[in-house]
Design an enzyme around this catalytic site. Structure first.
Site, mmCIF file in Angstrom:
data_model
loop_
_atom_site.group_PDB
_atom_site.id
_atom_site.type_symbol
_atom_site.label_atom_id
_atom_site.label_comp_id
_atom_site.label_asym_id
_atom_site.label_seq_id
_atom_site.Cartn_x
_atom_site.Cartn_y
_atom_site.Cartn_z
ATOM 1 N N GLY A 67 131.714 48.906 93.147
ATOM 2 C CA GLY A 67 131.155 50.255 93.146
ATOM 3 C C GLY A 67 132.160 51.365 93.309
ATOM 4 O O GLY A 67 131.767 52.538 93.437
ATOM 5 N N GLN A 68 133.462 51.050 93.324
ATOM 6 C CA GLN A 68 134.452 52.118 93.418
ATOM 7 C C GLN A 68 134.355 53.035 92.202
ATOM 8 O O GLN A 68 133.896 52.636 91.138
ATOM 9 C CB GLN A 68 135.870 51.536 93.527
ATOM 10 C CG GLN A 68 136.134 50.761 94.802
ATOM 11 C CD GLN A 68 135.799 49.292 94.659
ATOM 12 O OE1 GLN A 68 134.931 48.930 93.874
ATOM 13 N NE2 GLN A 68 136.473 48.454 95.415
ATOM 14 N N GLU A 69 134.809 54.256 92.372
ATOM 15 C CA GLU A 69 134.668 55.250 91.306
ATOM 16 C C GLU A 69 135.374 54.815 90.027
ATOM 17 O O GLU A 69 134.866 55.021 88.924
ATOM 18 C CB GLU A 69 135.227 56.591 91.787
ATOM 19 C CG GLU A 69 135.047 57.724 90.788
ATOM 20 C CD GLU A 69 135.558 59.044 91.326
ATOM 21 O OE1 GLU A 69 135.493 60.045 90.589
ATOM 22 O OE2 GLU A 69 136.025 59.063 92.489
#
Length: 413
Positions: A67-69
């Site tokens: 879910g990191q950018e």
């Protein structure tokens, strides 16, 4: 044993929302003899985690995406093969709720996920002062219009304790089965559809059965219109047939698919010309024109002219050539002699230098030897004198001893 149908479920959300913990709880609850990892040691996912569970005749495959950018740009690569989406929200992180909403809105805006069931989990409900489900619905109310007619459920959950995991998985299984049963099969893409009609080919000649056999696998139907008969026509038709065999299949196919008559000549050979006639309702027509024998036959090659004979030189010219050759010989001989003289001079210089070096070496060696002999002679004379001196001293000592002995004898007598 029959193979089970596999269905893919995406688990999306921001990093640290609890997606991997939810996946581990799901595998622990729905898989027998599965020993999951320690939930307290789960770290941020870099890439994706994959887990499978069996529910009846179906096998659910979960794809837990990071879910990191910088990893959110990879989510859409998995949309086409997904049958359901589980979006996990961290109910305790109110500061990143806007970021989670932005990622959620971008995800549901994808046309690929249109109609796919959506389960939104308000995770970490076991923590005090967390956001409730109504609070999350209020924060995400702007996205309600983009959810559309798809099945959607916002449910409280605690992935760490397992609360709400069973209910969420059961809801997802039921609703994506309903979605699959209500969706009609998608038609094949337009790129795979083939045209049903190929324009026929019309050749305005007679007796082209061999051409029909060659082109039947490629073009159907093939129409041949007969013309007049006769011995002259038979020979003409035979010539047509022979030349048409030389025409490539690609050229004829292009003429069939060409919508307008080509303004230029269709084919040009050495002794014939093929022109495309006006387009007819039933296909394409060609006109074959044979050239006359005078035009077709190549011109006779011209007789080659003989090269001019060389003029014999005169006696005076021969004499001048001999004199010039003699001068060149003398010049070359003089140059060779000069080179030999220079070579001998260099050899003489080298020999003289070698002799000088040899003489110097001999002289130095002789001087060293003479000096060494002198030193040896001096040392020899010195040792000889020393021996003589010692001998003289011994003689004096012996004489003194004899004298003392005689004196002692006289005194004692």
């Amino acid at each position: 044993m029959f193979q089970k149908d596999e269905y893919c479920i995406l688990i999306l959300g921001l990093d640290n929302a609890g997606k991997t913990t939810f996946l581990e709880q799901t595998k622990t609850k729905f898989s027998k003899n599965y020993k999951g990892m320690n939930l307290s040691k789960i770290t941020t996912t870099v890439g994706l985690n994959i887990g499978t569970i069996d529910m009846g005749k179906a096998r659910l495959m979960f794809w837990d995406l990071g879910g990191q950018e910088e990893l959110q740009s990879l989510w859409d690569k998995y949309y086409a093969e997904s049958h359901g989406v589980i979006y996990v929200i961290d109910s305790t992180d109110e500061e990143r709720l806007g970021e989670s909403k932005e990622a959620f809105e971008k995800m549901i805006s994808s046309e690929v996920l249109e109609g796919v069931p959506l389960l939104v989990l308000a995770n970490k409900q076991d923590v005090e002062d967390c956001l409730s489900v109504p609070d999350i619905k209020t924060a995400f109310s702007d996205c309600a219009s983009k959810i559309g007619k798809r099945d959607c459920l916002v449910q409280p959950c605690s992935a760490l304790s397992g609360q709400g995991v069973n209910d969420g998985i059961e809801w997802m299984r039921c609703h994506f089965f309903l979605h699959l049963s209500s969706s009609p099969p998608s038609p094949p893409p337009p790129s795979l559809r083939l045209p049903s009609i190929i324009p026929p080919l019309i050749i305005q000649t007679t007796g082209c059965a061999s051409l029909l056999q060659r082109f039947t696998p490629f073009i159907s139907p093939l129409s041949i219109h007969p013309s007049s008969s006769g011995s002259t026509m038979d020979s003409t038709v035979s010539a047509y047939s022979e030349k048409l065999r030389e025409m490539s299949v690609l050229s004829l196919l292009c003429s069939c698919l060409y919508s307008q008559p080509h303004p230029n000549t269709f084919g040009l050979f050495e002794d014939m010309e093929v022109k495309s006639l006006n387009k007819r309702a039933s296909g394409q027509a060609f006109e074959v024109i044979l050239k006359s024998p005078t035009e077709a036959s190549p011109e006779r090659p011209q007789t080659l002219a003989l090269p001019p004979q060389k003029k014999e030189p005169s006696l005076g010219e021969l004499q001048r050539r001999l004199e010039a050759a003699e001068e060149r010989r003398k010049s070359q001989e003089k140059q060779v002699l000069k080179q030999l003289a220079e070579k001998r001079e260099r050899e003489k210089e080298v020999l003289t230098k070698a002799q000088e070096v040899n003489n110097n070496y001999s002289k130095m060696a002789e001087e060293k030897l003479h000096h060494k002999m002198e030193l040896i002679q001096e040392n020899r004379m010195a040792r000889l004198n020393a021996l003589k001196q010692r001998l003289r001293e011994k003689e004096l000592h012996a004489a003194e001893v004899r004298k003392n002995k005689e004196l002692h004898t006289e005194l004692s007598g």
